[in-house]
Design a protein around this motif. Structure first.
Motif: not given
Length: 427
Positions: A147-159
């Motif tokens: 979908r033309n998004h950068l994974p580092a920006d579009a995916i939020i991870e709860v640690a």
């Protein structure tokens, strides 16, 4: 229950176990004529004895009917998948129309993401947990990139916190914090590494409050912990059936789609087996989906795999999740007791203990798996267990996973694990 780390106590629990007869319905692996202690059902469940007969029945149908097996015989193949739906619904807490056995887990995840991940310029992010199963991570990465998004920006991870666990409040806080940019929430219902069960009901409620679709990977949860997907308002889910459902290596997966979405014109990647069954062979243009989860099917199903799946499912459904859960809590509680007695301690935030139980102590936050962190010579300890006939699972860099399955494991086997550890360097 008050546990006692003695053989006589374990044998008494086995004698009074109302589910003890289910063990006889599985093949227990052997070595040198002696049954192995198989605590690896969280990776691959054991073979039900009924599977061979189920497979032979479909081979006989193929032999005698050929292509007419799709329409004739005791269970015509055309609607074979439907014979699994009632048991699946019972196990995951759903209506039969909300579930369907099909494909493999990651295939299903991609199909469901195509329907439920609908990013906009303002809301395009996905919330998940750090270190989730790799296949889930790869699926999310590729979908946001598609979908033309950068994974580092579009995916939020709860640690996880320093104790290695992720608290429900941390997930809920992250949802609230990022609600304006979230298009989807996706995470495992039970963490494959730590054995922690997340509070799916609370997470789904929070997601619903902010109007964000939520889905779960139930690979390690289905057949292991109680699920009420419909009542919890979960939007969608998928799972594999070769762990606690004992469907065989690479067994058919399944999906859940909540009925609130059944009359919506959701986008999807379609295939002919998801087309309206009564008109499927008209071979016309224009996809018209079957109603419910069945409409996400793609291709002609593997009937032999479905036969194995149905035979195994029937055992779990017959035992019943409430009864399985009751025994599972006792088995896992007894395993925790003998591990503590053998020298393991509870995981602490400092991480200073050489032998730790990472999985939560609260039975409501775990299934039948306990994950053990062994910081020094962990692989050697794992190999020592295997050499004595105790089959668990090793995860790099220092984790031994042990999962006593209430369908076929015994309390005496749990006691045996404790005695083996006690006689090793742990004790």
């Amino acid at each position: 229950m008050v546990f006692h780390n003695t053989l006589s106590f374990a044998q008494e629990l086995d004698r009074t176990d109302p589910l003890r007869h289910f063990r006889d319905r599985f093949y227990i692996p052997e070595r040198d004529g002696k049954s192995l202690v198989y605590f690896c059902g969280n990776s691959l469940g054991l073979q039900p004895k009924a599977v061979r007969e189920a497979v032979n029945a479909e081979l006989a149908t193929w032999q005698h009917l050929g292509v007419e097996g799709w329409f004739e015989g005791e269970t015509p193949w055309l609607s074979f998948h439907a014979t699994c739906k009632e048991a699946l619904g019972q196990i995951v807490g759903a209506a039969p129309s909300e579930v369907c056995p099909m494909n493999a887990l990651t295939v299903n995840l991609h199909l469901l993401l195509a329907s439920f991940y609908q990013p906009t310029p303002a809301k395009y992010k996905i919330l998940t947990i750090a270190g989730d199963f790799p296949s889930d991570q790869y699926a999310l990465e590729t979908h946001v990139a598609f979908r033309n998004h950068l994974p580092a920006d579009a995916i939020i991870e709860v640690a996880p916190r320093p104790d290695g666990l992720i608290h429900t409040s941390d997930i809920q806080r992250a949802i609230a914090e990022h609600c304006e940019s979230l298009a989807l929430i996706w995470l495992s219902g039970l963490n494959y590494y730590t054995g922690q069960v997340y509070n799916m009901a609370a997470i789904a409620e929070t997601a619903r409050h902010y109007g964000i679709p939520v889905g779960f990977d139930l690979a390690h949860a289905i057949g292991n912990v109680p699920l009420r997907l419909h009542d919890w308002g979960v939007d969608f889910a998928t799972w594999c059936s070769y762990k606690y459902l004992n469907g065989g290596p690479g067994a058919v997966s399944g999906i859940f789609v909540h009925e609130k979405h059944h009359d919506q014109n959701l986008p999807r990647l379609a295939g002919w087996w998801g087309y309206q069954e009564e008109n499927r062979f008209a071979m016309t243009k224009g996809f018209v989906p079957m109603r419910g989860a069945d409409g996400w099917q793609l291709s002609t199903p593997n009937i032999v795999a479905l036969a194995m799946h149905r035979a195994a499912l029937s055992i779990t459904a017959e035992a019943g999740m409430p009864q399985l859960r009751r025994k599972s809590e006792q088995l896992t509680g007894f395993l925790e007791h003998v591990l503590l007695d053998a020298g393991f301690g509870r995981s602490d935030e400092a991480g200073s203990l050489p032998y730790q139980i990472l999985t939560p102590a609260d039975p409501n936050q775990r299934g039948c798996q306990l994950s053990l962190l062994v910081k020094a010579s962990g692989r050697a300890l794992f190999d020592r267990l295997a050499s004595t006939g105790i089959i668990g699972d090793w995860r790099e860099p220092d984790c031994i996973r042990l999962a006593p399955n209430p369908l076929y494991n015994t309390f005496e086997e749990v006691w045996q694990v404790g005695e083996t550890l006690r006689s090793s360097s742990v004790g």
